[in-house]
Design a protein around this motif. Structure first.
Motif, PDB file in Angstrom:
ATOM      1  N   ARG A  41       0.833  -1.188   0.000  1.00  0.00           N
ATOM      2  CA  ARG A  41       0.000   0.000   0.000  1.00  0.00           C
ATOM      3  C   ARG A  41       0.878   1.252   0.000  1.00  0.00           C
ATOM      4  N   VAL A  42       0.463   2.277  -0.721  1.00  0.00           N
ATOM      5  CA  VAL A  42       1.205   3.524  -0.835  1.00  0.00           C
ATOM      6  C   VAL A  42       0.553   4.567   0.056  1.00  0.00           C
ATOM      7  N   VAL A  51      -4.906  12.389 -10.534  1.00  0.00           N
ATOM      8  CA  VAL A  51      -4.010  12.088 -11.654  1.00  0.00           C
ATOM      9  C   VAL A  51      -3.530  10.642 -11.586  1.00  0.00           C
ATOM     10  N   ILE A  52      -3.105  10.202 -10.405  1.00  0.00           N
ATOM     11  CA  ILE A  52      -2.594   8.838 -10.254  1.00  0.00           C
ATOM     12  C   ILE A  52      -3.704   7.816 -10.474  1.00  0.00           C
ATOM     13  N   ASP A  53      -4.883   8.100  -9.966  1.00  0.00           N
ATOM     14  CA  ASP A  53      -6.019   7.198 -10.188  1.00  0.00           C
ATOM     15  C   ASP A  53      -6.298   7.035 -11.678  1.00  0.00           C
ATOM     16  N   ARG A  54      -6.299   8.147 -12.396  1.00  0.00           N
ATOM     17  CA  ARG A  54      -6.588   8.100 -13.827  1.00  0.00           C
ATOM     18  C   ARG A  54      -5.516   7.300 -14.580  1.00  0.00           C
ATOM     19  N   ILE A  55      -4.253   7.523 -14.219  1.00  0.00           N
ATOM     20  CA  ILE A  55      -3.152   6.824 -14.888  1.00  0.00           C
ATOM     21  C   ILE A  55      -3.225   5.328 -14.649  1.00  0.00           C
ATOM     22  N   ASN A 101      -2.279  -4.890 -11.657  1.00  0.00           N
ATOM     23  CA  ASN A 101      -3.162  -5.412 -10.613  1.00  0.00           C
ATOM     24  C   ASN A 101      -2.613  -5.071  -9.232  1.00  0.00           C
ATOM     25  N   GLU A 102      -1.300  -5.195  -9.063  1.00  0.00           N
ATOM     26  CA  GLU A 102      -0.664  -4.855  -7.793  1.00  0.00           C
ATOM     27  C   GLU A 102      -0.758  -3.362  -7.508  1.00  0.00           C
ATOM     28  N   LEU A 103      -0.548  -2.544  -8.550  1.00  0.00           N
ATOM     29  CA  LEU A 103      -0.602  -1.098  -8.361  1.00  0.00           C
ATOM     30  C   LEU A 103      -2.012  -0.616  -8.042  1.00  0.00           C
ATOM     31  N   TYR A 107      -2.233   1.644  -4.720  1.00  0.00           N
ATOM     32  CA  TYR A 107      -2.707   3.030  -4.765  1.00  0.00           C
ATOM     33  C   TYR A 107      -4.211   3.145  -4.499  1.00  0.00           C
ATOM     34  N   ARG A 108      -4.861   2.017  -4.202  1.00  0.00           N
ATOM     35  CA  ARG A 108      -6.283   1.990  -3.873  1.00  0.00           C
ATOM     36  C   ARG A 108      -7.124   2.617  -4.981  1.00  0.00           C
TER      37      ARG A 108
END
Length: 220
Positions: A41-42, A51-55, A101-103, A107-108
């Motif tokens: 978990r980050v 931004v991170i969610d979208r990427i 899948n791990e990311l 990043y939830r």
């Protein structure tokens, strides 16, 4: 300061699968290179969550779709002379999907609601292009991988503009996967993609579909 702190990730070493491309074909630079990837978990503090969610959401969808495309191609051409080449590219895409899948967990990030659609559409695209023969399958690979490489480059620029140190681990993953997709693109060209029937029309149509898929998967 929370806003300046880089996300804390514990990382494991991942060995990139080199592609064996046959006699007379140059191996890609950096084949077999190791890449340190992270799967815990980050910490959410200090990252640009939208931004991170979208990427991550769109990249997960893209790698999922790529897996379905190669599955469709293998269903038609798996026993042909080009089957081993497609299988090797598919193996790398499986690694990519596993990493995203791990990311998603780290990043939830929720997946796109369109995964069931990409499941069917990807397989149909892969099988349909393969029914045109090996050149048709390779034309599909060139079109898709060119779009994905460009898409990854846009994400790399975005993360560098945000904070290259804060997103160092994610940048490393995306850069490596971008290089893999570019390699698949080059393999497609080496296997006569440009001599496929109606190559320009096929490539344009597939890339328009890719742009639509990217737009939608980033948002829903």
């Amino acid at each position: 300061m929370a806003a300046a702190a880089a996300p804390a990730l514990r990382c494991s070493l991942w060995q990139r699968r080199p592609l064996r491309r046959g006699p007379g074909v140059r191996p890609a630079p950096g084949g077999g290179a190791s890449l340190r990837l992270c799967s815990t978990r980050v910490a959410q503090e200090g990252i640009n969550k939208p931004v991170i969610d979208r990427i991550i959401r769109v990249d997960h969808a893209g790698e999922y779709g790529a897996n379905r495309i190669y599955a469709g191609q293998m269903a038609v051409l798996g026993r042909s002379s080009v089957g081993p080449v497609i299988q090797q590219m598919w193996n790398q895409e499986k690694d990519h999907l596993k990493k995203f899948n791990e990311l998603m967990v780290a990043y939830r990030v929720r997946p796109t609601v369109l995964l069931p659609f990409w499941n069917v559409a990807g397989f149909v695209l892969g099988a349909g292009s393969a029914l045109l023969g090996r050149k048709g399958a390779m034309a599909c690979t060139v079109a898709v991988e060119e779009s994905i490489s460009e898409h990854y480059n846009n994400q790399i620029r975005t993360l560098i503009e945000e904070d290259p140190e804060k997103y160092k681990e994610l940048l490393q993953v995306i850069k490596q996967f971008r290089d893999d997709e570019q390699e698949h693109h080059d393999i497609g060209l080496e296997h006569d993609a440009e001599t496929a029937p109606a190559y320009s029309v096929l490539k344009t149509a597939i890339q328009l579909g890719c742009k639509a898929a990217i737009f939608l998967s980033e948002r829903i």
